[in-house]
Design a protein around this motif. Structure first.
Motif, PDB file in Angstrom:
ATOM      1  N   UNK A  26       0.835  -1.198   0.000  1.00  0.00           N
ATOM      2  CA  UNK A  26       0.000   0.000   0.000  1.00  0.00           C
ATOM      3  C   UNK A  26       0.870   1.249   0.000  1.00  0.00           C
ATOM      4  N   UNK A  27       1.888   1.287   0.858  1.00  0.00           N
ATOM      5  CA  UNK A  27       2.753   2.463   0.931  1.00  0.00           C
ATOM      6  C   UNK A  27       3.478   2.695  -0.389  1.00  0.00           C
ATOM      7  N   UNK A  28       3.900   1.615  -1.032  1.00  0.00           N
ATOM      8  CA  UNK A  28       4.581   1.748  -2.321  1.00  0.00           C
ATOM      9  C   UNK A  28       3.651   2.374  -3.355  1.00  0.00           C
ATOM     10  N   UNK A  29       2.390   1.935  -3.370  1.00  0.00           N
ATOM     11  CA  UNK A  29       1.426   2.481  -4.325  1.00  0.00           C
ATOM     12  C   UNK A  29       1.191   3.970  -4.091  1.00  0.00           C
ATOM     13  N   UNK A  30       1.121   4.370  -2.834  1.00  0.00           N
ATOM     14  CA  UNK A  30       0.893   5.781  -2.506  1.00  0.00           C
ATOM     15  C   UNK A  30       2.086   6.628  -2.914  1.00  0.00           C
ATOM     16  N   UNK A  31       3.290   6.204  -2.533  1.00  0.00           N
ATOM     17  CA  UNK A  31       4.493   6.968  -2.856  1.00  0.00           C
ATOM     18  C   UNK A  31       4.697   7.049  -4.366  1.00  0.00           C
ATOM     19  N   UNK A  32       4.481   5.942  -5.064  1.00  0.00           N
ATOM     20  CA  UNK A  32       4.639   5.954  -6.522  1.00  0.00           C
ATOM     21  C   UNK A  32       3.579   6.840  -7.181  1.00  0.00           C
ATOM     22  N   UNK A  33       2.407   6.926  -6.569  1.00  0.00           N
ATOM     23  CA  UNK A  33       1.373   7.816  -7.089  1.00  0.00           C
ATOM     24  C   UNK A  33       1.802   9.269  -7.010  1.00  0.00           C
ATOM     25  N   UNK A  34       2.395   9.661  -5.871  1.00  0.00           N
ATOM     26  CA  UNK A  34       2.892  11.032  -5.727  1.00  0.00           C
ATOM     27  C   UNK A  34       4.018  11.296  -6.714  1.00  0.00           C
ATOM     28  N   UNK A  35       4.909  10.331  -6.885  1.00  0.00           N
ATOM     29  CA  UNK A  35       6.031  10.510  -7.800  1.00  0.00           C
ATOM     30  C   UNK A  35       5.556  10.682  -9.238  1.00  0.00           C
ATOM     31  N   UNK A  36       4.502   9.975  -9.615  1.00  0.00           N
ATOM     32  CA  UNK A  36       3.960  10.141 -10.972  1.00  0.00           C
ATOM     33  C   UNK A  36       3.433  11.560 -11.176  1.00  0.00           C
ATOM     34  N   UNK A  37       2.752  12.083 -10.174  1.00  0.00           N
ATOM     35  CA  UNK A  37       2.235  13.454 -10.276  1.00  0.00           C
ATOM     36  C   UNK A  37       3.385  14.461 -10.400  1.00  0.00           C
ATOM     37  N   UNK A  38       4.441  14.271  -9.601  1.00  0.00           N
ATOM     38  CA  UNK A  38       5.576  15.182  -9.661  1.00  0.00           C
ATOM     39  C   UNK A  38       6.298  15.100 -11.002  1.00  0.00           C
ATOM     40  N   UNK A  39       6.426  13.898 -11.528  1.00  0.00           N
ATOM     41  CA  UNK A  39       7.064  13.727 -12.837  1.00  0.00           C
ATOM     42  C   UNK A  39       6.269  14.418 -13.941  1.00  0.00           C
ATOM     43  N   UNK A  77       8.544  10.569   0.078  1.00  0.00           N
ATOM     44  CA  UNK A  77       8.703  10.547  -1.377  1.00  0.00           C
ATOM     45  C   UNK A  77      10.112  10.993  -1.748  1.00  0.00           C
ATOM     46  N   UNK A  78      10.600  12.059  -1.101  1.00  0.00           N
ATOM     47  CA  UNK A  78      11.956  12.539  -1.373  1.00  0.00           C
ATOM     48  C   UNK A  78      12.991  11.498  -1.000  1.00  0.00           C
ATOM     49  N   UNK A  79      12.788  10.842   0.150  1.00  0.00           N
ATOM     50  CA  UNK A  79      13.745   9.813   0.571  1.00  0.00           C
ATOM     51  C   UNK A  79      13.775   8.660  -0.432  1.00  0.00           C
ATOM     52  N   UNK A  80      12.615   8.344  -1.001  1.00  0.00           N
ATOM     53  CA  UNK A  80      12.562   7.279  -2.004  1.00  0.00           C
ATOM     54  C   UNK A  80      13.288   7.689  -3.279  1.00  0.00           C
ATOM     55  N   UNK A  81      13.140   8.962  -3.661  1.00  0.00           N
ATOM     56  CA  UNK A  81      13.768   9.442  -4.894  1.00  0.00           C
ATOM     57  C   UNK A  81      15.275   9.622  -4.737  1.00  0.00           C
ATOM     58  N   UNK A  82      15.714   9.918  -3.520  1.00  0.00           N
ATOM     59  CA  UNK A  82      17.134  10.135  -3.277  1.00  0.00           C
ATOM     60  C   UNK A  82      17.856   8.816  -3.026  1.00  0.00           C
ATOM     61  N   UNK A  83      19.189   8.895  -3.079  1.00  0.00           N
ATOM     62  CA  UNK A  83      19.992   7.751  -2.689  1.00  0.00           C
ATOM     63  C   UNK A  83      19.949   7.608  -1.169  1.00  0.00           C
ATOM     64  N   UNK A  84      20.019   6.377  -0.644  1.00  0.00           N
ATOM     65  CA  UNK A  84      20.023   6.198   0.812  1.00  0.00           C
ATOM     66  C   UNK A  84      21.309   6.727   1.427  1.00  0.00           C
ATOM     67  N   UNK A  85      21.258   7.020   2.717  1.00  0.00           N
ATOM     68  CA  UNK A  85      22.466   7.469   3.415  1.00  0.00           C
ATOM     69  C   UNK A  85      23.516   6.364   3.384  1.00  0.00           C
ATOM     70  N   UNK A  86      24.787   6.737   3.280  1.00  0.00           N
ATOM     71  CA  UNK A  86      25.828   5.723   3.110  1.00  0.00           C
ATOM     72  C   UNK A  86      26.156   4.981   4.396  1.00  0.00           C
ATOM     73  N   UNK A  87      26.696   3.773   4.239  1.00  0.00           N
ATOM     74  CA  UNK A  87      27.242   3.028   5.372  1.00  0.00           C
ATOM     75  C   UNK A  87      28.675   3.510   5.598  1.00  0.00           C
ATOM     76  N   UNK A  88      29.028   3.765   6.841  1.00  0.00           N
ATOM     77  CA  UNK A  88      30.366   4.250   7.161  1.00  0.00           C
ATOM     78  C   UNK A  88      31.203   3.117   7.753  1.00  0.00           C
ATOM     79  N   UNK A  89      32.372   2.834   7.171  1.00  0.00           N
ATOM     80  CA  UNK A  89      33.203   1.749   7.698  1.00  0.00           C
ATOM     81  C   UNK A  89      33.800   2.053   9.051  1.00  0.00           C
TER      82      UNK A  89
END
Length: 209
Positions: A26-39, A77-89
């Motif tokens: 459900x969350x994926x459908x909602x976020x992808x719906x917003x992304x389609x509108x923004x695109x 939505x922004x977090x989905x569109x962006x790259x995830x935060x990096x892992x630090x060694x």
């Protein structure tokens, strides 16, 4: 009933399929719906919860059960569109700082090439409420990551003990942010992260005046 709600309902009928997978669908459908509108170039101000529910095929209550309002949803939505935060060694302060700055450089490049990120970041400036939520949920955690790396470096003697870490944090990230935001025509070339980190560290090592 929309596709997402039918999928959620089907998952709920079988005991083994209940729980998290249903929620993720459900969350994926909602976020992808917003992304389609923004695109499609729809301004943030015109994206209402009613419109999101309609395009995602869910009810408004389904959205409000997961997000308290549009601002929280837009942050996800922004977090989905962006790259995830990096892992630090955590091997060295220098290496971790380069990884963090490289992540910032990649985000700058993404902002220039992604219609979603470019449009949303530009529009957030006119929405103080959205900016406040985004700052708290996205920017502050990243800032704390850099401060944690600097604190560890100070404890390990990699930088002087007398420096203001908040100020040094700004000095490290400032050049990348200037090139990403203030000077969108400036180069974000490979190797820039290493250049910034090594230039700043040269003046921060123990023994320097």
């Amino acid at each position: 009933m929309g596709v997402a709600e039918r999928e959620a309902g089907a998952a709920g009928e079988g005991g083994a399929a209940r729980g998290r997978p249903r929620s993720e669908a459900v969350e994926r459908a909602i976020i992808e719906g917003v992304m389609r509108l923004l695109e499609e170039g729809v301004p943030l101000a015109d994206i209402s919860i009613e419109r999101i529910a309609r395009i995602a095929g869910v009810g408004k209550a389904t959205i409000y059960r997961r997000w308290r309002g549009r601002e929280e949803l837009f942050c996800d939505v922004l977090r989905t569109a962006e790259q995830p935060d990096p892992e630090l060694p955590g091997v060295s302060m220098r290496e971790d700082l380069i990884i963090l700055l490289e992540s910032l450089r990649q985000r700058g490049l993404a902002n220039r090439s992604s219609v979603i990120l470019h449009n949303v970041h530009a529009q957030m400036k006119s929405s103080p409420k959205l900016w406040k939520v985004y700052h708290s949920a996205v920017i502050e955690p990243r800032r704390r990551m850099t401060l944690d790396v600097l604190r560890r470096g100070r404890r390990n003697g990699e930088i002087r003990a007398d420096i203001d870490l908040e100020l040094i944090n700004d000095i490290f990230t400032g050049p990348m942010l200037v090139r990403s935001v203030v000077r969108p025509d400036a180069e974000l070339e490979e190797g820039l992260s290493e250049l910034i980190v090594d230039t700043v560290l040269e003046g921060l090592r123990p023994g320097r005046p």
